[in-house]
Enzyme design. Structure first.
Site, PDB file in Angstrom:
ATOM      1  N   CYS A 134       9.508   1.781   3.475  1.00 39.07           N
ATOM      2  CA  CYS A 134      10.408   0.694   3.855  1.00 39.07           C
ATOM      3  C   CYS A 134      11.840   1.183   4.015  1.00 39.07           C
ATOM      4  CB  CYS A 134      10.346  -0.441   2.833  1.00 39.07           C
ATOM      5  SG  CYS A 134      10.848   0.039   1.171  1.00 39.07           S
ATOM      6  N   LYS A 182      -1.096  -7.519  -8.751  1.00 38.62           N
ATOM      7  CA  LYS A 182      -2.043  -7.584  -7.643  1.00 38.62           C
ATOM      8  C   LYS A 182      -1.684  -6.475  -6.673  1.00 38.62           C
ATOM      9  CE  LYS A 182      -2.897  -8.558  -3.904  1.00 38.62           C
ATOM     10  NZ  LYS A 182      -3.468  -7.682  -2.794  1.00 38.62           N
ATOM     11  N   PHE A 234       0.799  -1.219   0.000  1.00 36.66           N
ATOM     12  CA  PHE A 234       0.000   0.000   0.000  1.00 36.66           C
ATOM     13  C   PHE A 234       0.830   1.267   0.000  1.00 36.66           C
ATOM     14  CE2 PHE A 234       0.790  -0.530   4.590  1.00 36.66           C
ATOM     15  CZ  PHE A 234       1.099   0.767   4.963  1.00 36.66           C
ATOM     16  N   SER A 282       5.407  -7.323   4.040  1.00 34.80           N
ATOM     17  CA  SER A 282       5.945  -7.680   5.350  1.00 34.80           C
ATOM     18  C   SER A 282       6.828  -8.914   5.249  1.00 34.80           C
ATOM     19  CB  SER A 282       4.805  -7.949   6.335  1.00 34.80           C
ATOM     20  OG  SER A 282       4.122  -9.145   5.978  1.00 34.80           O
ATOM     21  N   GLU A 318       9.030  -3.723  13.324  1.00 36.46           N
ATOM     22  CA  GLU A 318       8.879  -2.696  12.303  1.00 36.46           C
ATOM     23  C   GLU A 318       7.588  -1.932  12.592  1.00 36.46           C
ATOM     24  OE1 GLU A 318       9.006  -2.236   7.448  1.00 36.46           O
ATOM     25  OE2 GLU A 318       8.081  -4.017   8.305  1.00 36.46           O
TER      26      GLU A 318
END
Length: 512
Positions: free
Chosen positions: A296, A188, A164, A241, A397
């Site tokens: 990230c 996707k 996202f 993740s 995280e």
């Protein structure tokens, strides 16, 4: 989400715009009967619904890509490059529209959306050089009358599963090189901010990309599993993740596919005593709170060495009131909301956990008025000092606007701390000592390193990827390694002999 919001979302779904699939260069509404709400994070209001694909719809997208592959693979390098140039120009001329879609569904400020798209377009520009990138090698006369040469060919239908936090940039990391090298692609995207993917698909169609070369499936875990296990998918590229990355890598590899799966991160900034305090404090804020920390490559932990700690913390603290939190569409906003209410609450929970574990809360984002009063998914900037390596706010995280600070006494202790963490995605050092910086790049066990650069995302002609639990697979993303990932090598040994010299010889062929 509260029960009232869930009820309102259910009632509103029938009247709201619908985000569907893209197959054979057209929008294909789902018949699965399943959908999810899409929200504006700045207001908390549902704005759209997104379809959730059935297994049959996943198969249809893959079948479209499979049918298009022979034609697209046979398309000349010059034609593919020309198509990529036109796609690049289409994206470039619609920057404002793409950026507005990103902000509307993700929440990041418009300038951040524009920066995301700019870095994504750079990767399309790199892919436009496919005639150079896909070259092989040639060796003449390796033996008497024998030549050997290598070529790189596309591998078939490939899939991209994207997160996202970068709904435009990360897909562009993947499909630029994949399509340029002759593969067909099934994307996707995240169901949280799915509209950008369809708009990109429409622009690519207008730019002349043939039917079936690029397809989009909106979906949940069923779609992820369907693409990862599908027998007609040759490779899967993933960003998300670490638990999901590990699962996709193992599943895809067992199914005989190539997989590059980028996972989580906990990026550290090591600050030496000689660092420029003002420059470093600015960098901590920019890299820690940009995009509400949902990057990230965000700096999550500052590691201060010795006497630099107190002045740096004070400098950061002085700058925090300058960070304007608000609606990403407002020009004065510097940091927007988080992407969902659930994620915002999870991030806020780490502030409480840090306090309970004995850390010092220098700034608490839960005290921001928008966190308390707005229906949007806001959280102010947070700074947590005196963090220890066993605290969850350090080990996990967080992926939000929470900057943690760990004190160490020496450079060696700081390097050991960074190298011992589960994640090895990105890191940075701030210093005026060139020798120390060079030693750091040698010592550090992390995939991407910045020297006085807090967010060392490589340019498009290098490759992006971390180490340890931040990457599962053998190749990094985009750039030269991206081209390698989406192609397979073939070596040809060739001879055109005089028939008169032919003979029967059962010995193993030798080059001398």
């Amino acid at each position: 989400m509260t029960q009232m919001k869930e009820s309102q979302a259910t009632e509103a779904q029938g009247a709201l715009p619908r985000v569907s699939h893209w197959i054979d260069n057209k929008i294909v509404p789902s018949t699965s009967g399943k959908s999810r709400p899409v929200y504006n994070p700045a207001t908390g209001e549902q704005t759209k619904t997104v379809d959730i694909a059935s297994v049959e719809e996943i198969d249809a997208a893959v079948a479209s890509a499979k049918a298009a592959f022979p034609m697209w693979r046979a398309t000349s390098l010059a034609k593919r490059a020309d198509t990529l140039f036109r796609i690049r120009n289409a994206f470039d001329s619609h920057r404002d529209e793409i950026g507005a879609l990103i902000t509307a569904e993700h929440g990041k400020v418009l300038s951040d959306s524009a920066g995301e798209l700019a870095r994504g377009i750079e990767n399309i520009e790199y892919a436009c050089g496919v005639p150079q990138l896909q070259k092989g090698e040639f060796s003449e006369q390796v033996s008497g009358g024998v030549d050997v040469y290598s070529i790189r060919q596309p591998i078939g239908v490939v899939a991209g599963i994207t997160p996202f936090n970068f709904p435009a940039m990360v897909p562009l990391w993947m499909f630029g090189n994949a399509i340029a090298t002759g593969n067909t692609f099934v994307l996707k995207p995240s169901t949280v901010d799915p509209s950008v993917s369809l708009y990109l698909a429409e622009l690519m169609k207008e730019a002349g990309l043939p039917d079936g070369v690029f397809n989009v499936i909106q979906g949940d875990r069923v779609a992820v599993a369907g693409l990862t296990e599908h027998p007609d998918i040759a490779a899967v590229s993933f960003v998300g993740s670490t638990p999901a990355a590990k699962r996709i890598y193992e599943t895809g590899s067992q199914a005989g596919k190539r997989v590059q799966a980028l996972g989580g991160a906990k990026n550290h900034m090591l600050v030496l005593p000689d660092a420029d305090i003002g420059l470093t404090a600015d960098a901590c804020i920019n890299a820690g709170y940009g995009s509400a920390g949902e990057r990230c490559m965000a700096i999550a932990t500052v590691v201060t060495v010795g006497e630099v700690h107190d002045p740096l913390i004070e400098a950061i603290k002085e700058r925090l009131p300058q960070v304007v939190v608000g609606d990403g569409t407002k020009p004065e906003s510097m940091m927007g909301p988080l992407v969902t209410e659930t994620h915002r609450d999870k991030v806020a929970g780490y502030i409480d956990a840090g306090e309970q574990d004995g850390a010092t809360i220098v700034a608490d984002g839960r005290e921001h008025p928008l966190y308390k009063e707005s229906d949007g998914f806001y959280l102010g900037v947070s700074l947590i000092d005196d963090v220890k390596p066993n605290m969850s706010c350090y080990t996990d995280e967080i992926f939000g606007p929470v900057l943690t600070v760990v004190r160490v006494d020496t450079y060696e202790e700081g390097v050991a701390l960074i190298n011992s963490h589960e994640f090895g995605n990105g890191t940075a050092i701030f210093t005026r000592d060139g020798g120390a910086a060079r030693q750091f790049q040698f010592d550090i066990d992390v995939g991407m390193v910045g020297i006085n650069v807090p967010i060392p995302v490589p340019v498009s002609y290098y490759s992006f990827g971390g180490w340890r639990a931040s990457l599962f697979g053998d190749t990094h993303m985009y750039g030269p390694e991206g081209v390698k990932f989406f192609t397979k090598g073939k070596v040809i040994t060739s001879r055109w002999p005089d028939p008169a010299t032919s003979e029967i010889n059962l010995g193993f062929p030798r080059t001398k």
